[in-house]
Motif scaffolding. Structure first.
Motif, PDB file in Angstrom:
ATOM      1  N   LEU A 161       0.832  -1.206   0.000  1.00  0.00           N
ATOM      2  CA  LEU A 161       0.000   0.000   0.000  1.00  0.00           C
ATOM      3  C   LEU A 161       0.866   1.256   0.000  1.00  0.00           C
ATOM      4  N   MET A 162       1.881   1.236   0.842  1.00  0.00           N
ATOM      5  CA  MET A 162       2.742   2.415   0.956  1.00  0.00           C
ATOM      6  C   MET A 162       3.441   2.708  -0.370  1.00  0.00           C
ATOM      7  N   HIS A 186       1.036   9.100   5.077  1.00  0.00           N
ATOM      8  CA  HIS A 186       0.541   7.927   4.342  1.00  0.00           C
ATOM      9  C   HIS A 186       0.893   6.642   5.074  1.00  0.00           C
ATOM     10  N   GLN A 187       2.140   6.553   5.545  1.00  0.00           N
ATOM     11  CA  GLN A 187       2.549   5.331   6.238  1.00  0.00           C
ATOM     12  C   GLN A 187       1.765   5.154   7.543  1.00  0.00           C
ATOM     13  N   ALA A 213      10.914  -3.193   1.572  1.00  0.00           N
ATOM     14  CA  ALA A 213      10.842  -1.768   1.224  1.00  0.00           C
ATOM     15  C   ALA A 213      11.460  -1.519  -0.141  1.00  0.00           C
ATOM     16  N   TYR A 214      12.560  -2.234  -0.433  1.00  0.00           N
ATOM     17  CA  TYR A 214      13.196  -2.070  -1.744  1.00  0.00           C
ATOM     18  C   TYR A 214      12.254  -2.511  -2.874  1.00  0.00           C
ATOM     19  N   TYR A 215      11.664  -3.706  -2.702  1.00  0.00           N
ATOM     20  CA  TYR A 215      10.790  -4.213  -3.763  1.00  0.00           C
ATOM     21  C   TYR A 215       9.588  -3.315  -3.984  1.00  0.00           C
ATOM     22  N   GLU A 216       9.032  -2.784  -2.880  1.00  0.00           N
ATOM     23  CA  GLU A 216       7.807  -1.997  -3.020  1.00  0.00           C
ATOM     24  C   GLU A 216       8.080  -0.543  -3.387  1.00  0.00           C
ATOM     25  N   SER A 217       9.339  -0.174  -3.498  1.00  0.00           N
ATOM     26  CA  SER A 217       9.636   1.205  -3.924  1.00  0.00           C
ATOM     27  C   SER A 217      10.432   1.168  -5.214  1.00  0.00           C
ATOM     28  N   LEU A 218      11.742   1.066  -5.090  1.00  0.00           N
ATOM     29  CA  LEU A 218      12.611   1.181  -6.261  1.00  0.00           C
ATOM     30  C   LEU A 218      12.314   0.125  -7.330  1.00  0.00           C
ATOM     31  N   HIS A 219      12.187  -1.122  -6.892  1.00  0.00           N
ATOM     32  CA  HIS A 219      12.054  -2.219  -7.859  1.00  0.00           C
ATOM     33  C   HIS A 219      10.843  -2.066  -8.776  1.00  0.00           C
ATOM     34  N   GLU A 220       9.728  -1.611  -8.204  1.00  0.00           N
ATOM     35  CA  GLU A 220       8.508  -1.568  -9.025  1.00  0.00           C
ATOM     36  C   GLU A 220       8.339  -0.267  -9.810  1.00  0.00           C
TER      37      GLU A 220
END
Lengths: 491, 475
Positions: free
Chosen positions: A219-220, A304-305, A387-394
């Motif tokens: 979600l974040m 948001h978080q 956190a990496y996957y849900e931010s930078l990676h996507e």
């Protein structure tokens, strides 16, 4: 009314669940699809995820059929055609659910509560219910019958990619989890692993996470950096260029394809590589802008978080569901009316490098958004890998959708949940950045820095380079991209 | 300008050159190449005035020619032997000494003297020409040709039989000669091609098939590969002994399709079709566009979703009983235009070939040293030796196709499906592809299904035919 599951847990368990995320080793998948061999898998819903996961599972030798609501079958809706034209058995809940060993719920979040309520009584004793997103369990607090096993298998790509990568002999990165309250036979993990193998996910890398970590980080990411930041950035950058008298077709093209081009650099070498694509003066400029943006936007990311963690976000959104999606549909229509959305991209040539050189502000926005999302998530107890996957990676995946058909395509591709969060972010972020944007000119968006002097101060450049490379998202990124590169050679 | 216009020529042995159209401009240096028996030497001999003209014309043939060839050498030796036979005196003929053979009136003694030293022939000058070894007499031929102030030098395999030192010496000398003398050279090995060659003529079946400028690198490379395939004794590299797949029951057919129906929405593409493919049968599948050739093949490969609603037996599996498509694909090598479109990856040439072991597009498994070694052999076979690290997506279309054929064959599959493998290829590449396929058919461990439109592209060895028709309600 729903009862937020996360909020019922003691803090100690909340933190423990949030921190769950581990990159699994290839040798944990040696049993292949054995745990699912000969089991009846029944998929609810035949949209892009449902159909493509089903095609992969069947090609892996598993027994797959589809169940749809009676009305979808009688009216031969698209979901019925998708399944039947591909040679799958299609039946009603009553016909197929009672025989199912594993029921795969691949419907949109919004339908989870009614769908699960309808199928649960039909499921046989000891069967398994699988989700691809934990919203229903975590945010709506759905209670699942105690004899049922509950797992999650979530390919981190759109359905079409899930299929395309499988056909190539590969897969897409996949997140799996077992709902610990519902693992009576203790075989939830074995089923989730076999399912991931059946979709090809094990070849691209599997993250073992928890329902809670998945929901709170997913979600974040989607409402802030992934969709929100790109939407806000698109609108602000476009309006600025028009305001400064630039050609509308050029401005539209620079943004539509710019996100995809600059985040491609992100995909290969993180924020550092994205900034390294700029000249030294431009890099320092982008760095300074992003530092400024981070100060301005940090309270918004925190909010948001916080709203996601304490359930405010989901209850607000569920209220809109109950109100016939009035807000969602209104915001969707308003996005369609923005100047950026209505201006077609010009047919001028823009070189790959020009997207960087003329998009310094866009680079700064991506950097600020990725770092803020990552910092906020990890501060909330989400482990760095998640956190990496849900931010930078996507981010590059979402940027690709804008390149296809602008914000319309992005918002049509992502889930309603993500779209709702994206609009929330956008509405708060636009006014927040109003003052900042007053100081912006075409040197950082549209025309690029004057190129007569590329000189920079050595000490400053060293400082900036060090700051870029030392950010924690770069360290975890290098490790995870290393894992991925071992397996994935596709460009 | 030297010109051959629609020229057909016959030689003693009945060999004919047919419809040659060729122009040689001044300052061009040509290489004539081609497989054995293609007519390379015959074309060179025409320039020297040999052969009986059947049709067409020549213009501006040079008057003074320096000619080195196996034939010219043989003639000279023959003439020497005749002298011997003609000796009616009961005296042992010593034969004509080398000095006399070289220093005839048209020879420039200064140049000849220089070359004699360079070739280290001084000590042979008094010896009888017919007693020389092949290499030595070749050197004499070269000295004669290079010392006669020729308008045109025809050098037919001039390096044949020369030792390394002489070879290098000759290369260096020629580099100097070409500044004032035009050269036409015949070689069947491309790796000996001197730098000064500006154009290449490719002969096949007595016809001048291709003319390529040296500076057109792509065409030049393709010609190189074609020649390589035609002239090398091709051995298909071995399979990877460590990469095992289940053995098939020899008593069962490879593929048995029964009462096949393929439907799309409201349209029937194929209806009630039966097809049984036994091991070691080679099939040609044909039919007009839209008759369902590719769809039918994708039932076999497992790429068509309706393979689960049809009665399909492949490689020991009755489809839809828990087998995975990878268990099917391990027995199949597959090439099609669609595959080439899908194969848009930035991986290396070697990895593309190795990916054939894993049936993947791109390589996602760690390859073994053995597999890398096999990939190198395939690259060598295709005339792409040493290019294994180059990126696949930067290759020409034809080279990509060749590589995908190698990928399909690398694991020696029981079934090789070639769906219009020549589509979109130019003439050179088409011949390359066909040559490669014939090698596979001849090896007889792989059954081939070959799909095409062009009757011209017939493959030697194909003995079974299936023709699809466009179904009535599919128009």
């Amino acid at each position: 009314m729903s009862n937020n599951y996360f909020n019922t847990l003691p803090l100690r368990e909340q933190l423990e669940q949030l921190a769950k995320c581990r990159f699994m080793h290839m040798n944990e998948f040696t049993e292949g699809v054995d745990a699912l061999k000969g089991k009846k898998m029944v998929i609810i819903g035949c949209g892009a995820q449902g159909l493509n996961q089903g095609l992969n599972l069947r090609d892996s030798g598993l027994d797959v059929s589809y169940t749809l609501r009676q009305s979808a079958i009688t009216e031969k809706r698209q979901s019925f055609k998708n399944a039947s034209e591909n040679g799958f058995t299609v039946g009603t809940y009553e016909e197929l659910i009672p025989k199912a060993d594993i029921v795969l719920n691949l419907t949109p979040d919004k339908q989870h509560s009614p769908v699960v309520a309808a199928v649960m009584p039909l499921m046989k004793q000891g069967a398994c219910l699988s989700y691809s997103h934990g919203f229903n369990i975590v945010e709506e607090g759905m209670k699942i019958r105690e004899d049922l096993t509950v797992i999650m298998v979530a390919p981190k790509c759109p359905g079409s990619e899930v299929r395309a990568e499988y056909v190539r002999g590969f897969g897409v990165p996949t997140l799996i989890a077992v709902h610990e309250d519902n693992d009576p036979q203790g075989h939830g993990l074995a089923l989730a692993k076999a399912y991931a193998v059946g979709t090809g996910g094990h070849k691209a890398g599997v993250l073992m996470s928890s329902f809670i970590a998945e929901v709170k980080s997913d979600l974040m990411g989607e409402q802030t950096i992934l969709c929100g930041m790109l939407q806000t950035g698109s609108l602000l950058c476009f309006d600025k260029m028009i305001d400064k008298g630039m050609d509308a077709g050029y401005a539209s093209k620079l943004i539509q394809y710019g996100w995809e081009t600059i985040t491609e650099a992100l995909k290969y070498g993180g924020v550092t590589n994205m900034l390294d694509r700029l000249s030294n003066p431009a890099k320092i400029k982008a760095f300074d802008l992003s530092e400024e943006l981070k100060v301005i936007m940090r309270p918004l990311y925190n909010k948001h978080q916080d709203d996601i963690i304490n359930g405010t976000f989901s209850s607000t959104m569920m209220a809109d569901w109950a109100n016939d999606d009035v807000n969602l549909l209104g915001w969707r229509a308003a996005t369609g009316e923005t100047a950026f959305e209505k201006t077609p991209a010009g047919d001028m040539e823009i070189s790959e490098q020009e997207y960087f050189d003329h998009g310094i502000l866009m680079v700064a926005m991506v950097k600020a958004g990725v770092e803020l999302a990552f910092e906020t998530m990890t501060a909330a107890g989400i482990i760095a890998d998640s956190a990496y996957y849900e931010s930078l990676h996507e981010t590059p995946l979402i940027a690709n959708t804008i390149a296809r058909k602008k914000l319309y395509e992005m918002n049509a591709t992502i889930s309603d949940t993500a779209e709702y969060g994206c609009y929330l972010y956008n509405h708060a972020c636009l006014p927040l950045l109003a003052d900042f944007m007053k100081g912006i000119d075409t040197d950082v968006i549209g025309r690029g820095l004057a190129s007569d002097d590329n000189g920079v101060d050595n000490a400053r450049l060293i400082e900036v380079n060090a700051a870029l490379r030392d950010h924690p998202v770069e360290a975890i990124g290098a490790t995870l991209r290393g894992h991925m590169a071992d397996m994935k050679k596709i460009v | 300008m030297l010109q051959l216009h629609d020229l057909s020529v016959e030689f003693d042995e009945g060999f004919q050159l047919k419809h040659i159209n060729w122009q040689i401009q001044q300052h061009q240096h040509w290489l004539i190449t081609g497989a054995n028996g293609a007519g390379k030497s015959a074309l060179a001999a025409v320039l020297a005035g040999y052969g009986e003209i059947l049709a067409g014309s020549t213009s501006s043939l040079p008057t003074r020619i320096g000619w080195v060839s196996f034939e010219a050498q043989a003639q000279l030796i023959q003439a020497e032997l005749k002298k011997d036979d003609a000796d009616i005196l009961d005296v042992i003929s010593l034969g004509t000494p080398v000095r006399e053979i070289i220093f005839t009136e048209e020879i420039d003694p200064v140049i000849a003297g220089d070359l004699i030293q360079k070739f280290e022939l001084d000590y042979l000058l008094e010896r009888a020409f017919r007693k020389l070894s092949t290499g030595e007499s070749r050197k004499v031929m070269l000295i004669r040709a290079l010392s006669c102030h020729a308008d045109l030098l025809i050098l037919d395999e001039p390096f044949d039989g020369l030792d390394q030192a002489s070879h290098t010496m000759l290369q260096n000398h020629l580099a100097h000669v070409v500044t004032h003398t035009q050269v036409v050279m015949v070689l069947n090995r491309f790796d000996e091609i001197p730098d000064f060659i500006s154009h290449v003529a490719y002969m096949e079946d007595g016809q001048l098939r291709h003319q390529v400028k040296r500076e057109d690198t792509q065409a030049f490379n393709e010609l190189y590969q074609l020649l390589h395939l035609k002239t090398t004794h091709l051995t298909v590299p071995d399979a990877d002994a460590d990469h095992k797949r289940p053995t098939l029951n020899p008593l069962e057919p490879l593929v048995k399709l029964s009462n096949i129906c393929i439907k799309h929405t409201d349209m029937v593409l194929i209806e009630n079709l039966n097809w049984c493919i036994q091991a070691n049968q080679h099939w040609q599948l044909s039919g007009p566009n839209g008759s369902g050739k590719t769809a039918l093949l994708s039932l076999i490969t497992g790429d068509h979703p309706q393979c689960y609603t049809n009665d399909i037996f492949v490689f020991g599996f009755q489809r839809g009983n828990g087998e995975s498509i990878w268990q099917i694909k391990q027995h199949i090598g597959y090439v099609s235009t669609a595959l080439q479109w899908e194969y848009r990856v930035g991986t290396s040439l070697a990895n593309v070939i190795i990916s054939g072991f894993y049936d993947s597009i791109g390589l996602y498994s760690k390859s073994t040293d053995q597999q890398k070694h096999i990939a190198q052999k395939w690259l060598a076979l295709l005339g792409m030796e040493g290019r294994g690290d180059q990126p696949f997506n930067k290759l020409s279309y034809g080279d990509q196709r060749l590589l995908l054929i190698a990928r399909a064959m690398v694991k020696h599959p029981p079934l090789l499906i070639l769906d219009e493998p020549c589509l979109g290829l130019d003439d050179i590449n088409r011949q390359l592809v066909l040559a490669l396929i014939e090698k596979v058919c001849a090896a007889n461990e792989t059954s081939v299904i070959y799909v095409n439109h062009h009757a011209k592209d017939r493959i030697a060895g194909i003995d079974h035919y299936l023709a699809l028709e466009k179904s009535a309600d599919n128009s």
